[in-house]
Design an enzyme around this catalytic site. Structure first.
Site, PDB file in Angstrom:
ATOM      1  N   TYR A  30       0.817  43.365  10.040  1.00 14.50           N
ATOM      2  CA  TYR A  30       1.792  42.284  10.209  1.00 14.50           C
ATOM      3  C   TYR A  30       2.400  41.926   8.842  1.00 14.50           C
ATOM      4  CZ  TYR A  30       3.471  37.570  11.310  1.00 14.50           C
ATOM      5  OH  TYR A  30       4.221  36.439  11.457  1.00 14.50           O
ATOM      6  N   ASP A  85      -7.324  42.772  13.527  1.00 13.66           N
ATOM      7  CA  ASP A  85      -6.383  41.823  14.111  1.00 13.66           C
ATOM      8  C   ASP A  85      -6.075  42.311  15.531  1.00 13.66           C
ATOM      9  OD1 ASP A  85      -4.063  40.468  14.953  1.00 13.66           O
ATOM     10  OD2 ASP A  85      -3.257  40.307  12.928  1.00 13.66           O
ATOM     11  N   LYS A  89       0.538  33.721  19.847  1.00 19.38           N
ATOM     12  CA  LYS A  89       1.222  34.760  20.598  1.00 19.38           C
ATOM     13  C   LYS A  89       0.701  34.813  22.038  1.00 19.38           C
ATOM     14  CE  LYS A  89       3.108  35.496  16.601  1.00 19.38           C
ATOM     15  NZ  LYS A  89       2.596  36.492  15.690  1.00 19.38           N
ATOM     16  N   ARG A 118     -11.296  17.335  10.425  1.00 22.05           N
ATOM     17  CA  ARG A 118     -11.033  18.566   9.671  1.00 22.05           C
ATOM     18  C   ARG A 118     -12.138  19.601   9.919  1.00 22.05           C
ATOM     19  NH1 ARG A 118     -12.458  18.944   4.568  1.00 22.05           N
ATOM     20  NH2 ARG A 118     -11.799  16.854   3.974  1.00 22.05           N
TER      21      ARG A 118
HETATM   22  C1  LIG Z   1       2.155  36.479  14.444  1.00 21.89           C
HETATM   23  C2  LIG Z   1       1.083  37.349  13.957  1.00 21.89           C
HETATM   24  C3  LIG Z   1       0.215  36.909  12.946  1.00 21.89           C
HETATM   25  C4  LIG Z   1       0.369  35.568  12.273  1.00 21.89           C
HETATM   26  O1  LIG Z   1       0.160  34.519  13.158  1.00 21.89           O
HETATM   27  P1  LIG Z   1       0.807  33.053  12.984  1.00 21.89           P
HETATM   28  O2  LIG Z   1       0.187  32.281  14.078  1.00 21.89           O
HETATM   29  O3  LIG Z   1       2.288  33.204  13.097  1.00 21.89           O
HETATM   30  O4  LIG Z   1       0.411  32.586  11.621  1.00 21.89           O
HETATM   31  C5  LIG Z   1      -0.787  37.767  12.548  1.00 21.89           C
HETATM   32  N1  LIG Z   1      -0.940  38.993  13.108  1.00 21.89           N
HETATM   33  C6  LIG Z   1      -0.118  39.443  14.065  1.00 21.89           C
HETATM   34  C7  LIG Z   1      -0.341  40.796  14.631  1.00 21.89           C
HETATM   35  C8  LIG Z   1       0.918  38.645  14.522  1.00 21.89           C
HETATM   36  O5  LIG Z   1       1.738  39.098  15.482  1.00 21.89           O
END
Ligand SMILES: *Cc1c(COP(=O)(O)O)cnc(C)c1O
Length: 399
Positions: free
Chosen positions: A110, A182, A207, A57
């Site tokens: 998001y 982000d 992504k 963890r």
């Molecule tokens: C998909 C996404 C997230 C969240 O990510 P997960 O891996 O699905 O939890 C956060 N910010 C952006 C810009 C995203 O495209």
């Protein structure tokens, strides 16, 4: 020796320390715990005086290689990882914010992040100020009123709006805020927010970083001091990245530079291509000169990214007919994969919101998010063209 270039780093960075048995690839270490025969050595590792692993963890060799690779690609002092991108975001905010604090952000984050702002942070008595994404003066004014955290996303999901990161980071630092960006849509190939003055960079590794839509993960990069605090929050709260996922992400990242270069190119061509169709009402892509954020994007990004969106006349009805006709696109919620992925914003990024909330964010119900894959561009264009041509003639399309 000269510092290696990005492509070289994305292949080699972070791996060497984790290799074992002469293997040339990082092993997937599934072991939940790490044993010690020497009680004193165990103790020294446990209290952090000696390098090593104790319990999955907290840390794991495969996971550590992933963290080291993203740390180097973002040019950060430290990095830690999470089970998902949302875990990276919620754990970061959970570490930084306490009851009575104020956070300034934008309306276009998001969908999941927006839910944290509107549903969960208010429960913790955190004051959340969400500004119009394009309006730099208003964001600056809100920052100047004082805030603990300034949280940005650029380009945004799904209308790919651009925020001037350097300018906002300066305003945030001036009031002592921790500035978070982000960077999921841009990836470190196109943009390094730390160079622009921010404190923390967040990724949904699910992504573009992974790039193959087969592993969930998240990362946070920044100063050692901040990352250690966030790591501590995560090790206790338990949103740990799985070693198998870490391996898949690590393998995906070896081709990050190649994929993103191609996705930048394909997205630009598709955005320009879409403009010629009468049924297309609007195309959103920061690489288009008419895009509101184009000039800022040109200054802070090395490429405009693989994400675009477009609104079709006839709204949901047109979307319902159009998307199933595409041969070379997954109709799915993810993005950033080697395959082209399409979906209506109301079903993907902003499914958590009501139609009224989406309208308030300037997201038309007929908006289609298009994540350009690495397919041949001629096939992608032809695919769109045949789908437009096959739309029923009697579709109630108002111009
Ligand atoms: C998909 C996404 C997230 C969240 O990510 P997960 O891996 O699905 O939890 C956060 N910010 C952006 C810009 C995203 O495209």
């Amino acid at each position: 020796m000269k510092e290696a270039k990005f492509a070289t780093k994305s292949i080699w960075a972070g791996e060497k320390d984790q290799l074992a048995f002469g293997a040339t690839q990082v092993p997937v270490v599934h072991s939940v715990s790490f044993g010690y025969d020497d009680m004193d050595e165990w103790y020294e590792v446990a209290i952090g005086n000696k390098k090593g692993h104790i319990y999955g963890r907290n840390t794991n060799p495969t996971v550590e290689a992933f963290e080291e690779k993203i740390r180097i690609l973002e040019g950060a002092e430290a990095a830690t990882s999470f089970s998902t991108g949302m875990a990276a975001i919620s754990n970061t905010l959970g570490t930084l914010l306490h009851p009575g604090d104020r956070i300034v952000s934008i309306k276009d984050t998001y969908g999941g992040t927006n839910k944290i702002f509107t549903e969960f942070l208010p429960q913790l008595n955190v004051d959340v100020m969400l500004c119009d994404t394009g309006d730099h003066d208003v964001i600056e004014q809100e920052i100047e009123k004082g805030c603990k955290v300034l949280y940005l996303e650029s380009p945004t999901n799904p209308t790919v709006k651009i925020t001037d990161i350097k300018r906002m980071a300066q305003a945030g630092k001036a009031v002592g805020a921790t500035v978070v960006v982000d960077n999921t849509f841009a990836t470190p190939v196109n943009q390094n927010p730390i160079e622009l003055g921010v404190d923390l960079v967040i990724h949904s590794a699910t992504k573009f970083l992974g790039g193959h839509a087969d592993a969930l993960g998240g990362a946070v990069c920044g100063s050692k001091e901040l990352v250690e605090k966030i790591y501590h929050y995560r090790e206790i709260n338990g949103a740990t990245l799985d070693p198998m996922a870490a391996y898949l992400l690590l393998r995906g990242m070896k081709t990050l530079h190649l994929r993103i270069e191609k996705q930048n190119q394909n997205a630009q061509e598709i955005a320009e291509f879409l403009k010629q169709f009468d049924i297309v009402e609007d195309v959103f892509y920061p690489g288009l000169t008419e895009h509101k954020g184009h000039e800022t994007a040109k200054q802070q990004m090395r490429g405009f990214g693989g994400m675009l969106s477009f609104a079709v006349k006839g709204g949901v009805d047109t979307v319902r007919h159009l998307l199933p006709k595409l041969r070379y696109a997954n109709r799915a919620a993810n993005l950033g994969s080697v395959e082209t992925v399409v979906g209506p914003a109301r079903t993907t990024s902003h499914v958590e919101c009501t139609p009224a909330e989406r309208a308030a964010m300037g997201i038309p119900e007929g908006l289609i998010r298009y994540s350009a894959g690495i397919e041949d561009i001629e096939d992608l264009k032809q695919d769109l063209e045949q789908a437009f041509q096959a739309l029923p003639q009697d579709l109630a399309v108002q111009s």
